[in-house]
Structure formats: structure tokens, C-alpha cells
Design a protein around this motif. Structure first.
Motif, PDB file in Angstrom:
ATOM      1  N   ALA A 129     -20.017 -12.146  17.061  1.00  0.00           N
ATOM      2  CA  ALA A 129     -18.289 -11.799  16.917  1.00  0.00           C
ATOM      3  C   ALA A 129     -17.062 -11.407  16.114  1.00  0.00           C
ATOM      4  O   ALA A 129     -17.680 -11.830  15.261  1.00  0.00           O
ATOM      5  CB  ALA A 129     -18.102 -12.858  18.329  1.00  0.00           C
ATOM      6  N   ALA A 130     -15.967 -10.935  16.184  1.00  0.00           N
ATOM      7  CA  ALA A 130     -15.432 -10.479  15.749  1.00  0.00           C
ATOM      8  C   ALA A 130     -14.770 -11.479  15.829  1.00  0.00           C
ATOM      9  O   ALA A 130     -14.450 -12.396  16.110  1.00  0.00           O
ATOM     10  CB  ALA A 130     -14.964  -9.104  16.590  1.00  0.00           C
ATOM     11  N   HIS A 131     -13.873 -12.039  13.756  1.00  0.00           N
ATOM     12  CA  HIS A 131     -13.290 -12.894  14.201  1.00  0.00           C
ATOM     13  C   HIS A 131     -11.311 -12.731  13.555  1.00  0.00           C
ATOM     14  O   HIS A 131     -10.522 -14.055  13.523  1.00  0.00           O
ATOM     15  CB  HIS A 131     -13.804 -13.319  12.314  1.00  0.00           C
ATOM     16  CG  HIS A 131     -15.213 -14.632  13.315  1.00  0.00           C
ATOM     17  ND1 HIS A 131     -14.867 -14.926  14.411  1.00  0.00           N
ATOM     18  CD2 HIS A 131     -16.141 -13.883  12.969  1.00  0.00           C
ATOM     19  CE1 HIS A 131     -16.190 -15.535  14.127  1.00  0.00           C
ATOM     20  NE2 HIS A 131     -17.315 -14.837  13.440  1.00  0.00           N
ATOM     21  N   SER A 132     -11.383 -11.258  13.875  1.00  0.00           N
ATOM     22  CA  SER A 132     -10.001 -10.957  13.933  1.00  0.00           C
ATOM     23  C   SER A 132      -9.430  -9.334  14.484  1.00  0.00           C
ATOM     24  O   SER A 132     -10.502  -8.719  15.027  1.00  0.00           O
ATOM     25  CB  SER A 132      -9.322  -9.986  12.254  1.00  0.00           C
ATOM     26  OG  SER A 132     -10.205  -9.381  12.093  1.00  0.00           O
ATOM     27  N   THR A 133      -8.479  -9.129  14.713  1.00  0.00           N
ATOM     28  CA  THR A 133      -8.113  -8.076  15.832  1.00  0.00           C
ATOM     29  C   THR A 133      -8.597  -6.766  14.605  1.00  0.00           C
ATOM     30  O   THR A 133      -9.044  -5.195  15.359  1.00  0.00           O
ATOM     31  CB  THR A 133      -7.088  -8.074  15.665  1.00  0.00           C
ATOM     32  OG1 THR A 133      -6.261  -8.521  16.542  1.00  0.00           O
ATOM     33  CG2 THR A 133      -6.420  -6.538  16.624  1.00  0.00           C
ATOM     34  N   ALA A 134      -8.668  -6.456  13.332  1.00  0.00           N
ATOM     35  CA  ALA A 134      -8.755  -5.713  12.537  1.00  0.00           C
ATOM     36  C   ALA A 134     -10.652  -5.538  12.857  1.00  0.00           C
ATOM     37  O   ALA A 134     -10.933  -4.144  12.355  1.00  0.00           O
ATOM     38  CB  ALA A 134      -8.373  -5.523  10.841  1.00  0.00           C
ATOM     39  N   GLN A 135     -11.373  -6.721  12.849  1.00  0.00           N
ATOM     40  CA  GLN A 135     -12.624  -6.713  12.918  1.00  0.00           C
ATOM     41  C   GLN A 135     -13.194  -5.513  14.521  1.00  0.00           C
ATOM     42  O   GLN A 135     -14.153  -4.817  14.744  1.00  0.00           O
ATOM     43  CB  GLN A 135     -13.435  -8.127  12.228  1.00  0.00           C
ATOM     44  CG  GLN A 135     -13.355  -8.258  11.215  1.00  0.00           C
ATOM     45  CD  GLN A 135     -13.824  -9.576  11.331  1.00  0.00           C
ATOM     46  OE1 GLN A 135     -15.151 -10.239  12.720  1.00  0.00           O
ATOM     47  NE2 GLN A 135     -14.359 -10.141  10.061  1.00  0.00           N
ATOM     48  N   VAL A 136     -12.043  -6.490  15.477  1.00  0.00           N
ATOM     49  CA  VAL A 136     -12.194  -5.838  16.740  1.00  0.00           C
ATOM     50  C   VAL A 136     -12.332  -3.834  16.579  1.00  0.00           C
ATOM     51  O   VAL A 136     -12.863  -3.299  17.368  1.00  0.00           O
ATOM     52  CB  VAL A 136     -11.599  -6.227  17.700  1.00  0.00           C
ATOM     53  CG1 VAL A 136     -11.753  -5.566  19.484  1.00  0.00           C
ATOM     54  CG2 VAL A 136     -11.719  -7.654  17.772  1.00  0.00           C
ATOM     55  N   ARG A 173      -0.854  -5.723  19.775  1.00  0.00           N
ATOM     56  CA  ARG A 173      -0.112  -6.312  21.159  1.00  0.00           C
ATOM     57  C   ARG A 173      -1.020  -7.247  21.999  1.00  0.00           C
ATOM     58  O   ARG A 173      -0.531  -8.341  22.271  1.00  0.00           O
ATOM     59  CB  ARG A 173       0.523  -5.537  21.899  1.00  0.00           C
ATOM     60  CG  ARG A 173       1.745  -4.953  20.800  1.00  0.00           C
ATOM     61  CD  ARG A 173       2.879  -3.559  21.429  1.00  0.00           C
ATOM     62  NE  ARG A 173       2.047  -3.388  22.387  1.00  0.00           N
ATOM     63  CZ  ARG A 173       2.099  -1.730  21.780  1.00  0.00           C
ATOM     64  NH1 ARG A 173       2.728  -1.642  20.279  1.00  0.00           N
ATOM     65  NH2 ARG A 173       1.695  -0.712  22.437  1.00  0.00           N
ATOM     66  N   LEU A 174      -1.731  -6.529  22.365  1.00  0.00           N
ATOM     67  CA  LEU A 174      -2.550  -7.428  22.845  1.00  0.00           C
ATOM     68  C   LEU A 174      -3.433  -8.925  22.840  1.00  0.00           C
ATOM     69  O   LEU A 174      -3.208  -9.889  23.813  1.00  0.00           O
ATOM     70  CB  LEU A 174      -4.462  -6.726  23.750  1.00  0.00           C
ATOM     71  CG  LEU A 174      -4.820  -7.006  24.623  1.00  0.00           C
ATOM     72  CD1 LEU A 174      -3.940  -7.373  26.505  1.00  0.00           C
ATOM     73  CD2 LEU A 174      -5.785  -6.106  25.169  1.00  0.00           C
ATOM     74  N   LEU A 175      -4.006  -8.280  21.535  1.00  0.00           N
ATOM     75  CA  LEU A 175      -4.535  -9.660  20.350  1.00  0.00           C
ATOM     76  C   LEU A 175      -3.846 -10.569  20.397  1.00  0.00           C
ATOM     77  O   LEU A 175      -4.020 -11.330  19.297  1.00  0.00           O
ATOM     78  CB  LEU A 175      -5.755  -8.938  20.298  1.00  0.00           C
ATOM     79  CG  LEU A 175      -7.063  -8.133  21.248  1.00  0.00           C
ATOM     80  CD1 LEU A 175      -8.202  -7.536  20.180  1.00  0.00           C
ATOM     81  CD2 LEU A 175      -7.042  -9.267  22.253  1.00  0.00           C
ATOM     82  N   ALA A 176      -2.778 -10.423  20.471  1.00  0.00           N
ATOM     83  CA  ALA A 176      -1.651 -10.866  19.009  1.00  0.00           C
ATOM     84  C   ALA A 176      -1.972 -13.005  19.656  1.00  0.00           C
ATOM     85  O   ALA A 176      -1.359 -12.990  20.862  1.00  0.00           O
ATOM     86  CB  ALA A 176      -0.191 -10.909  18.470  1.00  0.00           C
ATOM     87  N   GLY A 177      -2.135 -13.608  18.156  1.00  0.00           N
ATOM     88  CA  GLY A 177      -1.937 -14.471  19.369  1.00  0.00           C
ATOM     89  C   GLY A 177      -2.702 -15.052  19.592  1.00  0.00           C
ATOM     90  O   GLY A 177      -3.236 -16.386  19.342  1.00  0.00           O
ATOM     91  N   VAL A 178      -4.238 -14.365  19.620  1.00  0.00           N
ATOM     92  CA  VAL A 178      -5.772 -14.551  20.175  1.00  0.00           C
ATOM     93  C   VAL A 178      -5.792 -15.684  18.721  1.00  0.00           C
ATOM     94  O   VAL A 178      -6.308 -15.651  17.333  1.00  0.00           O
ATOM     95  CB  VAL A 178      -6.931 -14.006  20.252  1.00  0.00           C
ATOM     96  CG1 VAL A 178      -7.792 -14.058  20.358  1.00  0.00           C
ATOM     97  CG2 VAL A 178      -5.560 -12.748  21.306  1.00  0.00           C
ATOM     98  N   ASN A 179      -6.824 -17.167  19.045  1.00  0.00           N
ATOM     99  CA  ASN A 179      -7.870 -18.013  17.970  1.00  0.00           C
ATOM    100  C   ASN A 179      -9.033 -17.488  18.495  1.00  0.00           C
ATOM    101  O   ASN A 179      -9.781 -17.425  19.270  1.00  0.00           O
ATOM    102  CB  ASN A 179      -7.529 -19.106  18.408  1.00  0.00           C
ATOM    103  CG  ASN A 179      -7.877 -20.526  17.735  1.00  0.00           C
ATOM    104  OD1 ASN A 179      -8.540 -19.642  16.554  1.00  0.00           O
ATOM    105  ND2 ASN A 179      -8.034 -21.027  18.195  1.00  0.00           N
ATOM    106  N   TYR A 180      -9.312 -16.895  17.425  1.00  0.00           N
ATOM    107  CA  TYR A 180     -10.941 -16.062  16.953  1.00  0.00           C
ATOM    108  C   TYR A 180     -12.023 -16.994  16.891  1.00  0.00           C
ATOM    109  O   TYR A 180     -12.534 -16.900  16.119  1.00  0.00           O
ATOM    110  CB  TYR A 180     -10.908 -14.903  16.514  1.00  0.00           C
ATOM    111  CG  TYR A 180     -10.340 -13.728  16.807  1.00  0.00           C
ATOM    112  CD1 TYR A 180     -10.867 -13.230  17.348  1.00  0.00           C
ATOM    113  CD2 TYR A 180      -8.596 -13.269  16.311  1.00  0.00           C
ATOM    114  CE1 TYR A 180     -10.136 -11.502  17.973  1.00  0.00           C
ATOM    115  CE2 TYR A 180      -8.609 -12.097  16.745  1.00  0.00           C
ATOM    116  CZ  TYR A 180      -8.889 -11.216  17.534  1.00  0.00           C
ATOM    117  OH  TYR A 180      -8.303  -9.757  17.784  1.00  0.00           O
ATOM    118  N   ILE A 181     -11.066 -18.554  16.294  1.00  0.00           N
ATOM    119  CA  ILE A 181     -12.229 -19.387  15.819  1.00  0.00           C
ATOM    120  C   ILE A 181     -13.097 -19.982  16.728  1.00  0.00           C
ATOM    121  O   ILE A 181     -12.900 -20.724  17.850  1.00  0.00           O
ATOM    122  CB  ILE A 181     -11.923 -20.321  14.852  1.00  0.00           C
ATOM    123  CG1 ILE A 181     -10.324 -19.637  14.492  1.00  0.00           C
ATOM    124  CG2 ILE A 181     -12.293 -21.681  14.707  1.00  0.00           C
ATOM    125  CD1 ILE A 181     -11.103 -18.933  12.883  1.00  0.00           C
ATOM    126  N   GLY A 182     -14.691 -19.624  15.972  1.00  0.00           N
ATOM    127  CA  GLY A 182     -15.615 -20.139  16.842  1.00  0.00           C
ATOM    128  C   GLY A 182     -15.669 -19.730  18.393  1.00  0.00           C
ATOM    129  O   GLY A 182     -16.229 -20.501  19.039  1.00  0.00           O
TER     130      GLY A 182
END
Length: 263
Positions: free
Chosen positions: A173-180, A158-167
């Protein structure tokens, strides 16, 4: 965005906030985009973008395209910095510098962002972008991930929904919520956060949560250095960090229920 570019944006954003705050404090003429750009020798387009972001963060405010004023978040941060336990945190940060020889920071969470409350003296050299109020991502910093310590997977989603991980962030750094989530599971097992080049190239950040009297995560305490600085000593350094975080938690508890939590 490369970390160096993000650091530059942070530095320029903090310069803008300081300029606006100084003008208000002295009772001088308030400034718009063009005046800020002229004062700080920045392009107007860049000042326009940065001031929009600062208004979005609540550090600045503007009515009907008029001049800028300091926003409510600026005053909230200033109030937090003047509470007893945060003032005393300076001593803890300098103690970490003396005992470990690394940089140290105290941070709090604001949604999916991290706000720096205090930095050790060796982390705030002239010209540095590391100043109280600096904002960084919660998902790719050691301080930020320590603030996520008690999150379960649905809450993290819920917290990271919509976060743009690119760049965003460094090579680790993690590039997805699953990686976080995978990083959080790994680090909880170790008992501390170890962020290896997750935000800055060449920088390892160890972090632990600071808990309030009720056991909730109040803030995070972190130390930063190179891989060579930390090396195989990460576990021992984390033990020192946890003891320091425990002392800060006791200080906040002694300050009472209104003892300076950052909303």
C-alpha cells in the motif's frame, strides 16, 4: 489497522446493516445499540463504534439516540443494484470467472471510499465479508485506483487531503499521496491498474475503469487472485478485463443518462 481486522469490521458492519434492514422490512421492533449487540453477540462498545461509522456513511440513520433505521445511502445502493447495466454486470463477472479463473468485482467511488456493487459468485462464499455495499479505501485497492484514472495531481491532492495512511492496507500500500500518484503514473503507462498486495496480503488485483457514454469514469472492473494465479499473464488478463469493461459501458449508455450512476 491490519487488513484482517478491517475485514472483520466490514463483515460485522454489514451484519448490522442486514439486521436493521430485515427488521424494517418485517415491520419488527427497531433496534438500538444494546439490542443489536445482543442479537449479533457483539460487544456494545464495538456496535456503538460500527453504527457511528455506518451512520457516517449514510447506510444507517438515527434520530436523537433512538433506534436505527436504514439510511439514504442504503436505498441508493439498492436502486443502483437494480438498474439494467448493473444487473447485466453479473453475466460479465461470471464470464471473467469462467475465462480467467479469478474473482471479479464491479465497484464505484464515493469520495475517497470505494463501494462494491457486484461480486462474482466465487468471491462471495458463506461467511465472507465480500458483499454488495462493502467499503474499502480508494487509494490502496486496484478497484479504487482505477476509479482515479482521470485524476490529475491537484485533484488527487484535494481528494486525499487529510487521509490517514498509517496502518491501512497490505505491504504494497501507498503511505502518502505522492506514492499513490507514482503508482497511478506507472499503471497508466501500462494501461491497467496492478495492485500487488496493496490491500490484502497475498492478493494481486488488476483493474480498469468502466466509462459511460460521455467518456467519464462510471465504475471500475477488477479481478483478484494470488501472484501465482496472475504471474506473467497480467497483460493478457487486462486485455480481457478491458473488453468486458467496454461492454459494460455500452450497456450503461444504452440505459440512458439515468442508467444507474452511483452518486
Amino acid at each position: 489497522m491490519e487488513s484482517s481486522a478491517e475485514a472483520s469490521s466490514m463483515a460485522q458492519g454489514l451484519r448490522i446493516v442486514r439486521l436493521v434492514a430485515d427488521r424494517e422490512k418485517r415491520g419488527g421492533q427497531l433496534l438500538g445499540v444494546s439490542q443489536i449487540a445482543a442479537e449479533l453477540h457483539l460487544e456494545q462498545s464495538r456496535v456503538s463504534r460500527l453504527t457511528q461509522e455506518l451512520c457516517g456513511l449514510g447506510l444507517l440513520e438515527r434520530v436523537d439516540r433512538g433506534p436505527f433505521r436504514t439510511g439514504q445511502r442504503f436505498f441508493t445502493l439498492a436502486a443502483a443494484l437494480n438498474t439494467g447495466w448493473v444487473r447485466e454486470a453479473r453475466t460479465e463477472l461470471e464470464s471473467l470467472v469462467a475465462s480467467l479463473g479469478l474473482r471479479a468485482r464491479l465497484s464505484v467511488r464515493d469520495g475517497f471510499r470505494v463501494t462494491l456493487l457486484r461480486a462474482s459468485s466465487n468471491d462471495a462464499v458463506p461467511g465472507s465479508f465480500v458483499k454488495p455495499g462493502m467499503v474499502t479505501p480508494v487509494w490502496c485497492t486496484g478497484a479504487g485506483r482505477a476509479l482515479l484514472w482521470d485524476f490529475d495531481r491537484p485533484a488527487l491532492d484535494r481528494l486525499l487531503a487529510g487521509v490517514n495512511y498509517i496502518g491501512i492496507g497490505g505491504p504494497g500500500a501507498a503511505h502518502s499521496t505522492a506514492q499513490v500518484w507514482d503508482l497511478m503514473v506507472r499503471d497508466r503507462a501500462a494501461g491497467f491498474i496492478a495492485a500487488d498486495e496493496e490491500y490484502e496480503h497475498g492478493v494481486v488485483e488488476l483493474a480498469v475503469p468502466v466509462r459511460d457514454g460521455g467518456g467519464g469514469v462510471l465504475a471500475s472492473l477488477s479481478i483478484l487472485g494470488s501472484g501465482a494465479d496472475i504471474g506473467a499473464d497480467a497483460g493478457a488478463f487486462a486485455d480481457v478485463l478491458r473488453r468486458s469493461a467496454d461492454r459494460l459501458g455500452l450497456l450503461q449508455e444504452a440505459a440512458g443518462p439515468a442508467g444507474g450512476q452511483f452518486p
